[in-house]
Enzyme design. Sequence first.
Site, mmCIF file in Angstrom:
data_model
loop_
_atom_site.group_PDB
_atom_site.id
_atom_site.type_symbol
_atom_site.label_atom_id
_atom_site.label_comp_id
_atom_site.label_asym_id
_atom_site.label_seq_id
_atom_site.Cartn_x
_atom_site.Cartn_y
_atom_site.Cartn_z
ATOM 1 N N ASP A 189 73.485 55.092 13.478
ATOM 2 C CA ASP A 189 72.467 54.789 14.449
ATOM 3 C C ASP A 189 73.173 54.006 15.556
ATOM 4 O O ASP A 189 74.158 53.325 15.296
ATOM 5 C CB ASP A 189 71.378 53.931 13.796
ATOM 6 C CG ASP A 189 70.350 53.508 14.802
ATOM 7 O OD1 ASP A 189 69.900 54.369 15.563
ATOM 8 O OD2 ASP A 189 70.012 52.311 14.833
ATOM 9 N N ASP B 83 70.022 50.072 10.759
ATOM 10 C CA ASP B 83 69.673 48.663 10.556
ATOM 11 C C ASP B 83 68.628 48.434 9.474
ATOM 12 O O ASP B 83 68.315 47.314 9.140
ATOM 13 C CB ASP B 83 69.260 48.003 11.878
ATOM 14 C CG ASP B 83 67.972 48.591 12.422
ATOM 15 O OD1 ASP B 83 67.297 49.338 11.688
ATOM 16 O OD2 ASP B 83 67.643 48.310 13.581
ATOM 17 N N ASP C 249 65.124 52.305 10.755
ATOM 18 C CA ASP C 249 65.722 53.550 10.287
ATOM 19 C C ASP C 249 65.437 53.866 8.829
ATOM 20 O O ASP C 249 66.086 54.716 8.240
ATOM 21 C CB ASP C 249 67.244 53.495 10.472
ATOM 22 C CG ASP C 249 67.615 53.174 11.902
ATOM 23 O OD1 ASP C 249 66.863 53.606 12.788
ATOM 24 O OD2 ASP C 249 68.629 52.503 12.121
#
Lengths: 669, 71
Positions: A370, A564, A568
């Site tokens: 991410d 995180d 997510d």
Amino acid sequence: MENEENKNHNMKGMNHNMRNMNHKEHNHSEPVEDREIRDWKKKLIGSWIFAIPIAILMILMRFFEINIVNEQISIIILLVLGFPVVFIFGFSTLKSGLTGLFRFYFNMDSLISLGTIIAYLTGILTFFMEISDYSGVAAMIMAIFITGKYIEAKARGRATQEIKKLLELGAKNARVLRGKNEIEIPISEVAVGDIIIVKPGEKIPTDGIVFKGESSVDESMVTGESLPTDKTKGSNVIGATINQDGILYVKVTKIGKDTFLAHIIELVEEAQGTKVPIQKLADKITSFFVPAIIILSILTFAGWWYFNGEVGRSLGVAISVLVIACPCALGLAVPIALTVGSGIGAKRGILIRKGEAIQTMKEIKIIVFDKTGTITKGKPEVKDIFSKVKESYMMELAGSLEKLSEHPLSKAIVDKASLKRYKEVKGFKVLRGRGVEGKIGNKKIIIGNSLLMKENGIFLKSFSERIEEYEDKGCTTVIVSENAKVLGIIGIADAVKEDSAKAVNYLNSKGYRTVMITGDNERTAKAIAKEVGIKEVIANVLPEDKAKRVIELQKTSMVAFIGDGINDAPALKQANVGIAMGTGTDIAIEAGDLVLVRGNLRGVVAAINLSKATFSKIKQNLFWAFAYNVVAIPLAVAGVLHPIIAEIAMAASSITVVTNANLLRRKRI
Amino acid sequence: MTKKIKINIEGMHCASCAGNIERSLKKVQGVKEVTVSVIGKKAFVEADEKVSDEELKKAVARTGYKVISID
């Protein structure tokens, strides 16, 4: 007497501990283990006091054929000396083994119990029939078994040392401000909301927020981060970390079981019980292993008796079969390696939540990152503003609107605008993944990305070039419009974490396909990806679609997702291995298979290496345990091994497995 | 509603013990998930709210081991 007192104390401590994990002397797993080692040690010494004379006597009789007294009397001596070894020092083993036997919950002790009792009985039977005497052997088996257990218990203690250290980390006392006085009280009496005073060099007793004072704090024991962290008013502090140079006044936010440390401990403990898929076969075998061995031993006896005819010899072989089989090595192979691995991880801020992840990690080919908060710091800042109207006018509109949104980009704009007074906004709406809109006065304000502008038929015109320029620099561009006309653009950048590039390069060099996923537009995303060395970019992804993108990638191979853990969570779950990044004081524990306490990508590299090293230890251990039983049991059936040798081999095999797991510590990760 | 229970067990020192305890706990009605850690000497049980500590204690005792505490 003293022992009894100690025990009572421990028991009390344990109950207390349920409510309070931080209290050192109220620490449940440590005393139990230590007591176990102490118990085995007592039995060890006791049993050998009798077993050594037995051994001498047996050696004299067997190898030198020296009989000090006649054979019958020497058997009586063996029976008398052997009794305490088998029935007193071996009492707990016999009890557990026989209970298991009668209730059909067979265990390791059942095998040893049967072996020793049958062997001991042969000694008595010699008075009534022609049979070889194994009573001395019975005592030797028990003494060796106890010795093996003692060594194993100690080695296991080493295997859990990191977790024990975590348990011991918690502070015992806290200095609390009560009125104007500072008083020192036990940690269990500290309440949420108390102000605690932490002097330089002292341990911060529990989690809290700095209320007054400035200092740097060494958090390495909890997060694995070696550099001290600066703390000022408003910073979160973690219990059990060490205050270094200033006095801190900390307002307590969490106590006991709710603290960060308690969470970590619970996580690590729980993870130890989780299964690694590779152990399925071993578990299955362990579950019917003991009854199978008992049957095999009976068959061996019958076979030998039939072909050989000697009852004594046949019994000896059957006893060898009973005592050589080692379900322990099989059953311990995986959990012990997992324990050592997770302990090493915990020390470095890598928490293994699911044993399965360790095995899956080996198959991972694609690593998806991410962007925000993982590769970047997750703290976007306004870098550039370009407007056709007065900048302050535009920022006043933008600040007033964005104030109402929680998005990190909004926060960056609000910070930059730093307005004293906000304009009143009507009909405010967050347009997920695109921007915000609302009315100020009678003007309709739309702020967001180019997609949002397009949707509303707002033309970017001359701004387009400037936007591209911003994006090439890795800035996310926010467009501010008023009544369908663009006023200006704001370039916001989120700085890349220091070690992101290094970690990505390492992973690239190891042959992983590295992918970055983000809600940002392609240009911005590519600029960031280039900076850290990621080759593939999936841009313009709405938060809720991240999991879908992971599914697509999974069509080609196994995927690890690193995020995180807060935004997510679905993608972390969907991925074959989800690695959740913590921020130091707050970790989304539930989300990942692996959790990094402190979120930097160096931790990802370490987590991958640790998983691989642990898994290869697991495989080694399973191989040893299987190979041992596969080789040893047929040898015993064949009658090649004397029962005492069989017992030594058995003890050695489980010690080997535990010791081998401890060797994982030598591996550099 | 399910609850998570941690049981500290004494005397569990081999892997077949862990297997036995796991089997016995799984037989208790309302128990959903059981993991037993030989090394931590603990069982982690996920069960319906109605499952009592006593039932779990009995299930462990049946296999010949002692419950030190239930959390």
